[in-house]
Write a protein that holds these residues in place. Structure first.
Motif, PDB file in Angstrom:
ATOM      1  N   GLY A 158       0.785  -1.234   0.000  1.00 58.56           N
ATOM      2  CA  GLY A 158       0.000   0.000   0.000  1.00 58.56           C
ATOM      3  C   GLY A 158       0.819   1.288   0.000  1.00 58.56           C
ATOM      4  N   ASP A 159       0.093   2.367   0.311  1.00 60.42           N
ATOM      5  CA  ASP A 159       0.612   3.741   0.220  1.00 60.42           C
ATOM      6  C   ASP A 159       1.859   3.905   1.077  1.00 60.42           C
ATOM      7  OD1 ASP A 159       1.006   6.521   0.578  1.00 60.42           O
ATOM      8  OD2 ASP A 159      -1.072   6.898  -0.001  1.00 60.42           O
ATOM      9  N   GLU A 207      -4.312   9.153  -1.035  1.00 61.01           N
ATOM     10  CA  GLU A 207      -4.265  10.131  -2.119  1.00 61.01           C
ATOM     11  C   GLU A 207      -4.617   9.446  -3.454  1.00 61.01           C
ATOM     12  OE1 GLU A 207      -1.235  13.032  -4.277  1.00 61.01           O
ATOM     13  OE2 GLU A 207      -0.499  12.334  -2.295  1.00 61.01           O
ATOM     14  N   ASN A 208      -4.175   8.169  -3.610  1.00 60.28           N
ATOM     15  CA  ASN A 208      -4.562   7.375  -4.787  1.00 60.28           C
ATOM     16  C   ASN A 208      -4.326   8.123  -6.097  1.00 60.28           C
ATOM     17  OD1 ASN A 208      -5.699   5.183  -6.132  1.00 60.28           O
ATOM     18  ND2 ASN A 208      -7.762   6.075  -6.116  1.00 60.28           N
ATOM     19  N   PRO A 209      -3.093   8.645  -6.310  1.00 56.94           N
ATOM     20  CA  PRO A 209      -2.861   9.502  -7.485  1.00 56.94           C
ATOM     21  C   PRO A 209      -2.833   8.702  -8.793  1.00 56.94           C
ATOM     22  CG  PRO A 209      -0.788   9.019  -6.397  1.00 56.94           C
ATOM     23  CD  PRO A 209      -1.870   8.388  -5.552  1.00 56.94           C
ATOM     24  N   ALA A 210      -3.196   9.399  -9.882  1.00 56.68           N
ATOM     25  CA  ALA A 210      -3.018   8.812 -11.236  1.00 56.68           C
ATOM     26  C   ALA A 210      -1.714   9.411 -11.743  1.00 56.68           C
ATOM     27  CB  ALA A 210      -4.191   9.218 -12.118  1.00 56.68           C
ATOM     28  N   HIS A 247       3.536   7.309  -7.797  1.00 58.31           N
ATOM     29  CA  HIS A 247       2.926   6.895  -6.509  1.00 58.31           C
ATOM     30  C   HIS A 247       4.026   6.255  -5.654  1.00 58.31           C
ATOM     31  CE1 HIS A 247       0.259   3.932  -4.124  1.00 58.31           C
ATOM     32  NE2 HIS A 247      -0.091   5.155  -3.716  1.00 58.31           N
ATOM     33  N   ILE A 286       4.691   0.757  -0.986  1.00 58.77           N
ATOM     34  CA  ILE A 286       5.574  -0.200  -0.282  1.00 58.77           C
ATOM     35  C   ILE A 286       5.279  -1.613  -0.778  1.00 58.77           C
ATOM     36  CG2 ILE A 286       6.069  -1.239   1.983  1.00 58.77           C
ATOM     37  CD1 ILE A 286       5.459   1.523   3.207  1.00 58.77           C
ATOM     38  N   ARG A 329       6.418   4.354  -8.329  1.00 55.55           N
ATOM     39  CA  ARG A 329       5.928   3.727  -9.565  1.00 55.55           C
ATOM     40  C   ARG A 329       4.818   4.593 -10.140  1.00 55.55           C
ATOM     41  NH1 ARG A 329       1.683   0.315 -10.721  1.00 55.55           N
ATOM     42  NH2 ARG A 329       1.037   0.464  -8.536  1.00 55.55           N
ATOM     43  N   THR A 346       1.313   5.034 -11.753  1.00 59.77           N
ATOM     44  CA  THR A 346       0.117   4.165 -11.777  1.00 59.77           C
ATOM     45  C   THR A 346      -0.598   4.219 -13.129  1.00 59.77           C
ATOM     46  OG1 THR A 346      -1.196   6.005 -10.925  1.00 59.77           O
ATOM     47  CG2 THR A 346      -0.307   4.444  -9.290  1.00 59.77           C
ATOM     48  N   LEU A 347      -0.069   5.029 -14.076  1.00 63.86           N
ATOM     49  CA  LEU A 347      -0.693   5.029 -15.413  1.00 63.86           C
ATOM     50  C   LEU A 347       0.082   4.120 -16.361  1.00 63.86           C
ATOM     51  CD1 LEU A 347      -1.459   8.856 -15.671  1.00 63.86           C
ATOM     52  CD2 LEU A 347      -3.163   7.014 -15.757  1.00 63.86           C
ATOM     53  N   HIS A 363       2.816   2.011 -15.093  1.00 62.75           N
ATOM     54  CA  HIS A 363       3.462   0.927 -14.320  1.00 62.75           C
ATOM     55  C   HIS A 363       4.980   1.046 -14.330  1.00 62.75           C
ATOM     56  CE1 HIS A 363      -0.269  -1.961 -14.651  1.00 62.75           C
ATOM     57  NE2 HIS A 363      -0.538  -0.815 -14.062  1.00 62.75           N
ATOM     58  N   ILE A 371       8.524   1.736 -13.100  1.00 62.60           N
ATOM     59  CA  ILE A 371       9.080   1.890 -11.744  1.00 62.60           C
ATOM     60  C   ILE A 371      10.268   2.845 -11.829  1.00 62.60           C
ATOM     61  CG2 ILE A 371      10.318   0.669  -9.912  1.00 62.60           C
ATOM     62  CD1 ILE A 371       8.465  -1.684 -10.326  1.00 62.60           C
ATOM     63  N   ARG A 428     -10.128  15.330  -6.997  1.00 62.73           N
ATOM     64  CA  ARG A 428      -8.974  16.213  -6.740  1.00 62.73           C
ATOM     65  C   ARG A 428      -9.191  17.560  -7.424  1.00 62.73           C
ATOM     66  NH1 ARG A 428      -5.196  12.584  -7.544  1.00 62.73           N
ATOM     67  NH2 ARG A 428      -5.342  12.032  -5.360  1.00 62.73           N
ATOM     68  N   ASN A 486      -8.389  15.960  -1.732  1.00 60.85           N
ATOM     69  CA  ASN A 486      -7.166  15.198  -2.089  1.00 60.85           C
ATOM     70  C   ASN A 486      -7.087  13.831  -1.447  1.00 60.85           C
ATOM     71  OD1 ASN A 486      -5.833  16.871  -3.926  1.00 60.85           O
ATOM     72  ND2 ASN A 486      -5.395  18.322  -2.260  1.00 60.85           N
ATOM     73  N   ASN A 487      -7.955  13.590  -0.478  1.00 64.70           N
ATOM     74  CA  ASN A 487      -7.893  12.287   0.208  1.00 64.70           C
ATOM     75  C   ASN A 487      -9.276  11.666   0.295  1.00 64.70           C
ATOM     76  OD1 ASN A 487      -5.203  11.561   1.137  1.00 64.70           O
ATOM     77  ND2 ASN A 487      -5.220  13.630   2.038  1.00 64.70           N
ATOM     78  N   ASN A 532      -2.052  -0.400  -6.793  1.00 64.29           N
ATOM     79  CA  ASN A 532      -2.751   0.753  -7.367  1.00 64.29           C
ATOM     80  C   ASN A 532      -2.427   0.875  -8.850  1.00 64.29           C
ATOM     81  OD1 ASN A 532      -3.084   1.235  -4.597  1.00 64.29           O
ATOM     82  ND2 ASN A 532      -3.216   3.442  -4.957  1.00 64.29           N
ATOM     83  N   THR A 533      -3.453   1.085  -9.686  1.00 64.03           N
ATOM     84  CA  THR A 533      -3.194   1.356 -11.096  1.00 64.03           C
ATOM     85  C   THR A 533      -4.428   1.933 -11.770  1.00 64.03           C
ATOM     86  OG1 THR A 533      -2.735   0.401 -13.266  1.00 64.03           O
ATOM     87  CG2 THR A 533      -3.741  -1.061 -11.640  1.00 64.03           C
ATOM     88  N   TYR A 534      -4.172   2.756 -12.796  1.00 64.36           N
ATOM     89  CA  TYR A 534      -5.256   3.302 -13.631  1.00 64.36           C
ATOM     90  C   TYR A 534      -5.091   2.809 -15.065  1.00 64.36           C
ATOM     91  CZ  TYR A 534      -6.437   6.700  -9.940  1.00 64.36           C
ATOM     92  OH  TYR A 534      -6.824   7.291  -8.760  1.00 64.36           O
TER      93      TYR A 534
END
Lengths: 91, 419, 1006, 201
Positions: A20-21, A45-48, A51, A54, A69, A71-72, A74, A76, B246, B251-252, B303-305
């Protein structure tokens, strides 16, 4: 995906579990505020995009790795060891 | 617009199908509406339909960044069920089942709801007791559930390995006879056509790039096709929830976006009569009307989009599916894809007023978004129309996590990827 | 179709003319040659019709020569090995092969379902969305009507039949690592592979077919003054001898994942009747390549015109390959319909093999002089500027009707003349096979000149070569392959060795097609097919446009174009072109659907690999074999196998556990607890660490004592429980529940590495180091006294929760006096590999007290009687206060979960609390029952809670259970009911304290 | 000392198994199983790490360059398994006591794992081919040199692998999972054909 474990070298993602985060900072032991604890446990925050996260090298050296990494795509960007032997900590 | 019927199909056949009209208009955005729904997926479309049909609010715009139905509604494993344990979930999904049963007539569009039964396999006596607990909870709330022994399971689903020497032998299963599947695209297009007929504007290729604010109030959205104002703005964008919120300064959220891969085999004569799920892993499978086996398993776990996953999960799913059906080892995977799931902190959704004034949020759908499409729209429409949640979706508040009232169906705790 | 084998097929192609193979198709036996595919062999035997299309059940023949085949689907082999939907073009012939056509009833020739064609337009795209709802009247408001229709439609739909017999073959996985992976063994792949290998790179080369060479096989081109075929053979022989090169033939690279992980399937034994002993049928290669060279060539596209689906109509290049590579000519009176030059050269190659090319129809307004010369050299009549307005023929094509083509209106004039033909070869241009590059999101780029999508910008380390990258023609291909090898080597830091690109003599063929995809008629007649397998016509595409389904995603889903087993390899681009024309836009503005893995359909068993038949490993306790020999039925507890009960002959499970539990209460029993999670916790901060992760105090735990600890999650809910023993100053042994052993270890490791890295604590899993045996019952101490040396077992020296070292029959042991059953009890740990020996000694020592082994059921009964919580009570939704363990949640020290456990919702009115239930009417309390107030089984009313663990209590001689009941503690003494509608039970119970046996623990404390 | 029984006892029948060895390419793949006399895990923290490493080097007469290098001699084999973690196999039965005394003095941690692992040795030029079927690491010599060790897993069964020489590996497998691991290794090796031998040194 291939995660570059700082101790074992690049390894396939099937040897790791996602934990996770990586930006969460647990409130100090002395901090009794419920809001601070709630934020730590529930807010993401779950950003696109990039990120901090861990990964646990469960089927390798069993260390935790702070991975940056995207998240759009992948991709690293960095891997850093956490724990007593983390580079960031004073040896 | 002519009503769809067998008669219409035959009549148009003689005129070379020239008579059919577009299923929904493609209007230019107006300056303002009473309500804006951000997100042209299943939940956005159903919300707009129920706003117009139930609450007579028709000055509504659906703002969709791509083509309508191009998100999760277009890429799921089409399962429709309400076999939940916790009362809040059972009540909500039972409402959805009621709406599913009359949906084709309501929309005059065949969504192909098929009550073929959903069977959960159990592999130990302990798991049979857990299924009994869930089945009894459903029965006590008026739902239908039956606990089957191994022979009944074998008769219902020939081909399953009921030999008893499988790694996880089948002990029995929990069947919800009235559950089943539906055609996902038809649901999106049916709601779109229904809403459009009642005057709702569906604005495709119209991406929200910001929110219009007066102080704390949200009063509309900025899009690549200009500003659109509205008194009320509902956000129903599933996997993109964090990205969109966002833009409104939130933001959270108690949400992580994860990829869920799904798979379809080559087309076959009927071999899986219902929907069947594996009890020692997270695998679910059914067969589409065209004959393809449609199945999926767990999340990839990160996590992924990117709407795509990686190989280890594919191997896990195929291993579980061939463990259930050893004869399927030679059947062939035709296509695999991925959807972005908005995983919440307890596995249950968020349908609520706020978090900012003038804004309403519908998110946190994890795996269960498709089956919830009708009830989610119905409840979200009620919440927007009355500026307050309906009794059914009141428990699905955003604050419930921080108050300590999680609706944790699996008891897996505050780790989005575990639900 | 009257295909035939040419008299003396040369051995340069893929076949061995001297080796005959017999096979059966639809019950009739034929013969083919070694190296044939089922398709080439059937063509050689004049078989034209192989199957029926999906919706209209029109007859379908062989259309291509590879994985893009939409029509020739068969069911291969029989019994457990039978496999539906296999493309005849991909089956390597073997002696004794059995195949049959599918999707037709009663027979291929007379398929009843063909009547669908009469419904014509009524069955056009998406008709099923608009009907089957039934009249919208009151009694029929539900979709029951569709549910009835669906049963019929499902039986009619679907292609091949799945066998229900288990697949006897085994599958294997293989991990591989290399510097350069070359995808494709054609000319481009061979050159690039050799260039990389000669520069010292570790190379893997994958080729779909049995032999490499691709378009060079049987080709007349010259490379370095060798025939193309010879050059390819020499090149592959050199590569085979290279020690850092691995050649994988019969291997398709199916998927491209992150960080250059490519998944390939090797068909190890599919070309044999069955695999040799110990040989896997297929092997799933997981190749981690530093760089990838993609040389996958291109697929030829057909043209769309009325009646373009009759058997006998085939792609031009496919026909060339059948002639040149397999020595089979697809017809006696061949005609060609094309919009580009490549079809002429294909016809030329066939003519060289003796084919009679009768007519060439070229839709372009004019063609070059050279091309006219090529046509003339074959004696073929050339009609330029004409097009086919329709075809005719019953089961197969017999004639084509040709008329003038108007390039502006794109309409064909009414046909001016009819041409006899038994084989029509079509060519509408070429689509590069860019699938792998687009699987992870690279958006393809439209090339106007080639009228094709080329690969987008690389998002991972791959380099395109040959036709895949839009570089057509042998010389062009070899040049681009050379460059691809150079850039791949540079990208991974290997200096490319100087290599002179080979001298090539080959005809320069222009690939550019005229931008014509469909020939439309003024007055519509017959059907023009875009997707041959799913019967999607060009009218369907225009209907989708009329109804607003104009995005490429909507087009595909509404018409099902490109969703068949060929995944639109020869139809996607044509479908886009027709939609673009309907929208009045350029093709690149319509966009493209995303290519998804796999490239071609893959057996589920191959991906499952060796875990097919072996889903998860077993974890076995050291005494596993003893349990089995004593007749215990073992069942899965997580990955562990544990004994349920030790049934004596004729005993039911219930009778067995009642006897076993009774024996423990009466005298002494022993149970295998080796499966408990065990973690060795050491280090200067070990004590502080335990104090922070348990909710109850651990700081003052003395050495030589154990303590029962509660572990919470950060959100304050219960996570796990277990005892931790302090062995030395900084050395503890923690035990966890069997199910949570893994999760607890990960939880603690996360806390030490991420939350408090300053704590010096080491965690080592010792679950497998220690065997664990629990002795319980009034005579448990006496049993131990009979065999223990080195420790005094008396109450004073060895109090409750004490931990002592000792020896039993020379086996060093650790003994902890703690009790799960509520009886006087001890847990004896020894080295796992001494476990069985210790067990035998204890059985012997306990003989005098009639010691009884007991399994999980009895263990569960004892702890339910005692009111001890376990898995079913720690269901992830309960907290300590719910289970009456609120006292163990310290308010004096901070620990994991200590803040959020204080939230008022966790302790509010109405939460379910742990209670005991005693049956009042002698009925069994079945597991999973709910607690209700009403006695009425039919209307049981609202659920007040549920039963978590139930059993018969030998001690109390009645059925009891633990349960979670709203405000349970306040309702002790109430009479309620337990109901289980799914099991048909309903009974009266009394709510009691969960501690039903020896509540004040006198037996344990001694 | 009481004789240790391993879950693999009686399971490995000596002789040839799997694909028959044909004359021109006799399979030289050999597999043997042994329990080890004693196996101990030593854990060191950054501050006290240097002291512990020198202690270990003195006790075992081996030199630890760090990283994955895994030195061995007659009596000892040291396998680094993570930051500050060393898995040490000793041929003498009572090695645990010595390690505990010396390492604890340096404020390290010592855990006895003698019963927790079973050791399977696989050797022969097909050894890499067989192991690569189930273990996702690069077995080539440059990526996995002789006298180094790796921690990885097969099918979620964790294991430590040490390259004894160019084509021989020692696999340290969890005891409770040893039979399942063996079930896989046997099937994987049968494709090539292999020999079970008592003890390969």
């Amino acid at each position: 995906m291939l995660i570059d474990c700082p101790w074992c070298g690049p390894r396939s993602v099937e040897e790791f579990t996602y934990r996770g985060d990586g930006t969460l900072k647990r409130p100090a032991l002395s901090d009794r505020s419920i809001d601070a604890a709630n934020a730590y446990v529930y807010d993401r925050e779950n950003p696109a995009g990039d990120h901090m996260e861990i990964w646990h090298h469960g089927n390798g050296c069993r260390s935790h790795i702070l991975v940056k990494r995207n998240t759009l795509t992948h991709k690293i960007l960095s891997c850093e060891l956490l724990g007593p032997y983390s580079a960031g900590r004073k040896k | 617009m002519a009503r769809y019927s067998a008669f219409e199909v035959i009549k148009n056949a003689f005129t070379g199908n020239k008579g059919w009209q577009p299923a929904w208009r493609k209007p230019e955005p107006k300056k303002s509406y009473d309500v804006i729904i951000v997100g042209g997926g299943g939940h956005g479309l159903s919300t707009a339909y129920y706003l117009a049909s139930v609450h007579k609010i028709t000055n509504v715009a659906i703002v969709e960044k791509g083509w309508l139905g191009s998100g999760n509604i277009g890429r799921n494993t089409t399962i429709v069920r309400s076999n939940y344990l916790l009362p809040e979930n059972t009540r909500f999904y039972e409402k959805s089942m009621q709406l599913w049963r009359t949906l084709s007539h309501e929309l005059n569009y065949n969504v192909m709801f098929s009550p073929r039964g959903v069977l959960n396999l159990a592999h130990t006596p302990g798991q049979m007791d857990l299924f009994a607990e869930r089945g009894n909870a459903m029965r006590l709330m008026g739902g239908d559930a039956e606990l089957l022994d191994r022979d009944q399971v074998a008769r219902l689903n020939p081909g399953l390995d009921v030999s008893g020497n499988a790694r996880f032998p089948i002990e029995g299963g929990l069947l919800q006879p009235s559950a089943g599947s539906a055609r996902h695209d038809a649901v999106a297009w049916g709601f779109a056509r229904g809403a459009d007929l009642l005057g709702v504007d569906i604005l495709e290729n119209c991406e929200v790039t910001g929110f219009l604010r007066e102080g704390d109030n949200i009063v509309g959205v900025e899009t690549n096709r200009g500003e659109i104002r509205a008194e009320k703005t509902g956000v129903a964008v599933a996997g993109s929830t964090s990205r969109v919120m966002r833009l409104a300064g939130i933001n959270n959220l108690p949400i992580e976006s994860h990829v869920l891969q799904a798979f379809v085999s080559e087309s076959l004569k009927p071999v899986i009569p219902n929907v069947v799920t594996f009890g020692n892993g997270h695998l679910y499978a059914s067969q589409s009307d065209k004959g393809g086996l449609v199945f999926g398993g767990s999340l990839d776990g990160y996590n992924t989009y990117a709407q795509r996953g990686n190989l280890p999960l594919v191997e896990e799913v195929m291993s579980e599916f061939t463990a259930m059906y050893p004869a399927f080892a030679r059947l062939r995977l035709l296509r695999s894809w991925g959807g972005v799931m908005d995983m919440s902190m307890d596995g249950s959704p968020i349908i609520t007023k706020g978090p900012l004034p003038g804004m309403y949020l519908n998110a946190g759908w994890c795996y269960g978004g498709f089956k919830a499409t009708p009830a989610s729209g119905w409840c979200f429409a009620h919440t927007i129309a009355n500026d307050a949640p309906h009794e059914i979706n009141a428990p699905f508040s955003l604050e419930r996590y921080k108050q300590g009232r999680p609706i944790d169906e699996l008891g897996a705790g505050p780790t989005p990827g575990y639900h | 179709m009257s295909g035939y084998r040419i008299s003396s097929p040369d051995a340069e192609g893929r076949i061995n003319p001297t080796k005959l193979l017999n096979f059966t198709f639809n019950g009739r036996t034929y013969s083919g040659l070694e190296g044939d595919t089922l398709a080439s062999a059937l063509l050689a035997n004049g078989v034209g019709v192989l199957g029926r299309s999906f919706k209209y059940h029109r007859p379908r023949g062989i259309f291509s020569a590879g994985s893009e085949e939409p029509n020739a689907l068969v069911t291969l082999r029989q019994g457990g090995r039978s496999e539906p939907n296999v493309k005849a073009t991909e089956i390597e012939l073997f002696d004794g092969l059995i195949a049959k056509s599918q999707n037709c009833w009663p027979s291929l020739k007379f398929d009843l379902m063909a009547i669908n064609q009469l419904a014509g337009n009524a069955l056009s795209a998406g008709f099923y969305y608009k009907t089957f709802m039934g009249p919208n009247v009151f009694f029929n408001r539900t979709t029951e009507v569709w549910w009835q229709f669906e049963k019929i439609i499902r039986r009619a739909a679907g292609l091949g039949k799945a066998s229900l017999e288990a697949d006897p073959d085994i599958y294997e996985r293989m991990h591989a690592w290399c510097d350069v992976l070359v995808v494709g063994g054609g000319p481009a792949g061979l050159i690039a592979g050799e260039r990389a290998a000669d520069s010292g790179a570790k190379v893997i080369l994958c080729e779909q077919m049995a032999k490499t060479g691709g378009s060079l096989v049987g080709s007349k081109d010259i490379i370095d003054d060798m025939a193309g075929n010879e050059w390819a053979k020499a090149c592959i022989d050199r590569l085979r001898d290279h020690e850092n090169v691995r050649i994988l033939t019969r291997t398709t690279v199916q998927s491209y994942y992150d960080d250059n992980l490519l998944h390939a399937i090797e068909h190890v034994a599919d070309h044999k009747i069955k695999p040799d002993a110990f040989e896997p049928r297929q092997r799933s290669w997981k190749i981690r390549a530093k760089s990838v060279i993609i040389a996958t060539g291109a697929f030829e596209r057909p043209l769309v015109f009325s009646g373009n689906d009759r058997p006998g109509i085939m792609l031009a290049d496919a026909a060339r390959r059948y002639a040149v590579e397999y020595g089979v000519l697809p017809g006696k009176l061949i005609s060609i319909f094309t919009n580009n030059d490549t079809a002429y050269h294909a016809a030329r190659a066939m003519a060289d093999c003796g084919a009679n090319i009768k007519t060439i129809i070229d839709v372009r307004q004019q063609v070059s002089g050279e091309i006219r010369a090529v046509a003339a050299s074959m004696g073929a009549e050339l009609l330029v500027g004409d097009a086919i307005s329709r075809t005719s023929g019953l089961q197969k094509i017999s004639a084509i009707h040709v008329g003038h083509f108007n390039a502006d209106s794109k309409l064909v004039a009414p046909s001016t003349h009819r041409i006899e033909t038994d084989c029509l070869l079509v060519s509408g241009g070429w689509s590069p096979a860019i699938h792998l590059t687009s699987q992870f999101g690279g958006t393809p780029i439209w090339d106007k000149e080639l009228q094709a999508f080329l690969p987008g910008k690389p998002l991972q380390n791959w380099h395109g070569a040959g036709a895949m990258a839009g570089k057509f023609g042998l010389a062009n291909t070899l040049l681009s392959a050379n460059d691809a090898a150079k850039s791949a080597l540079k990208s991974i830091g290997i200096k490319p060795k100087k290599l002179k690109p080979p001298l090539v003599i080959s005809e320069d063929v222009s690939v550019q097609p005229a931008p014509i995809y469909e020939i439309r008629r003024k007055i519509k007649k017959g059907k023009s097919f875009v997707d041959l397998q799913h019967d999607v016509t060009s009218e369907d595409v225009r209907l989708a446009h009329r109804e607003g389904f104009i995005s490429v995603e909507h087009l595909k889903r509404y018409t099902t174009l490109g969703m068949a087993t060929d995944q639109g390899k020869t139809s996607n681009v044509t479908g886009l072109a027709i939609m673009a024309e309907a929208r009045g836009e350029a093709i690149e503005d319509v966009g493209t659907t995303r290519f998804r893995p796999p490239f071609t359909p893959v057996a589920l068993g191959a991906i499952a690999g060796e875990s097919y038949g072996d889903l998860k490993p077993y974890r076995l306790s050291p005494m596993n074999d003893w349990h089995i020999t004593r007749g215990a039925n073992m069942y899965a507890n997580g990955l562990w196998m544990r004994p349920e009960t030790y049934n004596r002959s004729g005993e039911t499970v219930e009778q067995a556990y009642i006897r076993e539990a009774g024996a423990v209460r009466k005298s002494v029993g022993l149970v295998d607890v080796s499966t408990l999670g065990k973690i060795d916790v050491q280090g200067p901060d070990a004590g502080e660490f335990l104090n922070r992760i348990y909710s109850n105090g651990f700081a003052k735990l003395p050495i030589g004592k154990a303590r029962y600890g509660l572990m919470l999650r950060e959100d304050g809910f219960l996570f796990d429980d277990g005892t931790t023993w302090r062995l030395e100053e900084n050395h503890y042994l923690m035990t966890t529940t069997t199910a949570n052993a893994g999760p607890v270890m990960e939880h603690l490791e996360y806390i030490l590495d991420v939350v408090w890295p300053e704590l010096k604590v080491s965690l080592v899993s010792v679950t497998d180091q220690w065997a664990g045996i629990a002795l319980a019952g009034p005579n448990s101490r006496k049993t131990l006294e009979a065999c223990v040396r080195g420790t005094d077992m008396g109450d004073k020296a060895f109090p409750f929760m004490g931990v002592r070292d000792g020896e039993i029959a020379d086996i060093p042991v650790k003994i902890a006096r703690l009790s799960f059953s509520g009886e006087m009890a001890f847990e004896v740990f020894c080295g796992a590999m001494h476990g069985q020996a210790l067990w035998d000694v204890l059985m012997e020592a306990g003989k005098a007290f009639d010691i009884t082994p007991y399994g999980l059921e009895a263990l569960s009964t004892l702890r339910i009687e005692k009111g001890h919580v376990a898995g079913p009570e720690l269901n992830g939704r309960t907290n300590a206060n719910d289970l009456g363990l609120g006292g163990m949640v310290s308010t004096k020290k901070p620990f994991i979960g200590s803040v959020l456990v204080r939230r008022e919702a966790l302790n509010e009115e109405g939460r379910e609390q742990l209670v005991g239930l005693r049956s009042l009417d002698g009925q069994k309390i079945s597991g999973g029952s709910h607690i209700v107030a009403s006695a009425d089984q039919v209307q049981p009313g609202e659920s007040l809670g549920h039963v978590t663990s139930a059993c018969f209590s030998p001690e109390l001689n009645c059925y009891i259970s633990l349960g979670l009941l709203k405000n349970g503690r306040a309702r002790i003494g109430e009479k309620l009911h337990v109901t289980s509608p799914v099991r048909g039970t309903h009974g009266a119970v009394e709510i009691v304290s969960p501690h039903m046996v020896d509540p004040d623990g006198r037996r344990m404390y001694g | 000392m009481v004789e240790k029984t391993s879950p693999l006892d009686g399971l490995l029948k000596s002789g040839h198994h799997g694909r028959p060895a044909n004359s021109d390419a006799p399979a030289d793949l050999k597999i043997s199983h042994r329990t080890c006399e004693s196996l101990v895990q030593v854990t060191a923290w950054p501050k006290t790490g240097k002291g512990i490493v020198t202690t270990l080097e003195k006790m075992t007469h081996l030199s630890l360059e760090g990283g994955n290098s895994s030195p061995a001699n007659e009596d000892f084999t040291i396998m680094p398994t993570g930051p500050g973690k060393y898995l040490i196999e000793a041929q003498s039965g009572d090695a645990i006591g010595q390690f505990q005394k010396k390492v604890l003095a340096e404020k390290g941690a010592v855990t006895d794992l003698t019963h927790a692992r079973v050791v399977i040795r696989i050797s022969g030029d097909q050894a890499m081919w067989v192991l690569a079927k189930g273990i996702a690491i690069d077995f080539s010599l440059q990526a996995f040199p002789v006298a180094t060790s790796r921690n990885s897993a097969h099918h979620q069964i964790g294991l430590t692998i040490r390259r004894v020489n160019e084509n021989a590996f020692d696999l340290f497998v969890f005891t409770s999972l040893a039979r399942s691991f063996w079930h896989w290794l046997d099937r994987a090796a049968k494709e090539v054909g292999y020999e079970i031998v008592r003890e390969i040194k």
